[in-house]
Design a protein around this motif. Structure first.
Motif: not given
Length: 173
Positions: A119-120, A149-152, A155
């Motif tokens: 989990t990132r 996290k979530e490739d955003q 972020q």
């Protein structure tokens, strides 16, 4: 073709994998073939002035410090290096020992924040760990921020700000 591309791009290093078999499952024949193939890669890369570096990763011959050092010593080429990244399944202290073991060959570091189940997290979630590891990593070693996290994109920006903050304070550590 890979080296031709690296030369055209001006890349100083080509990253390679040390197989897709965990060091604990690799027999001597597999290890010796990896050494021979890596030496061949190193010879080709040396002709064009490029280093070769192993990905430091689970389920490979570089899945822990002892195995990585064994492989690097067996290859025995000055321009054969390794990346490092923390193993999310290990403690901060265990990862520190892994990092210390491979320091003489260290060329790049992957920076990310994961839980053991992959989990990132935001990088700041592992601030204490990264501040600790940064005390071992020589300043000239490039840090590569990845797996946000979530490739955003936002972020990524937040993680970059956190990393830059830690680096600016690390000179005082």
């Amino acid at each position: 073709a890979y080296l031709d591309t690296a030369v055209k791009l001006g890349a100083p290093c080509v990253r390679i994998w040390a197989g897709r078999t965990a060091s604990a499952q690799a027999d001597d024949d597999f290890f010796q073939r990896a050494v021979a193939e890596t030496r061949r890669c190193c010879e080709l890369a040396a002709k064009v002035g490029i280093d070769v570096a192993f990905e430091y990763h689970r389920k490979s011959l570089t899945d822990n410090g002892a195995s990585a050092v064994k492989l690097l010593k067996a290859v025995n080429r000055s321009h054969c290096k390794t990346y490092w990244q923390p193993n999310p399944e290990l403690t901060v202290e265990e990862n520190s020992r892994e990092l210390e073991a491979i320091l003489p060959w260290l060329t790049r570091v992957h920076v990310f924040s994961w839980l053991p189940d992959n989990t990132r997290l935001p990088l700041a979630a592992q601030e204490a760990a990264w501040k600790h590891w940064l005390t071992f990593i020589p300043r000239e070693i490039p840090l590569i921020l990845e797996f946000v996290k979530e490739d955003q994109p936002e972020q990524f920006r937040q993680d970059m700000v956190a990393l830059q903050k830690w680096l600016s304070h690390s000179v005082c550590l």
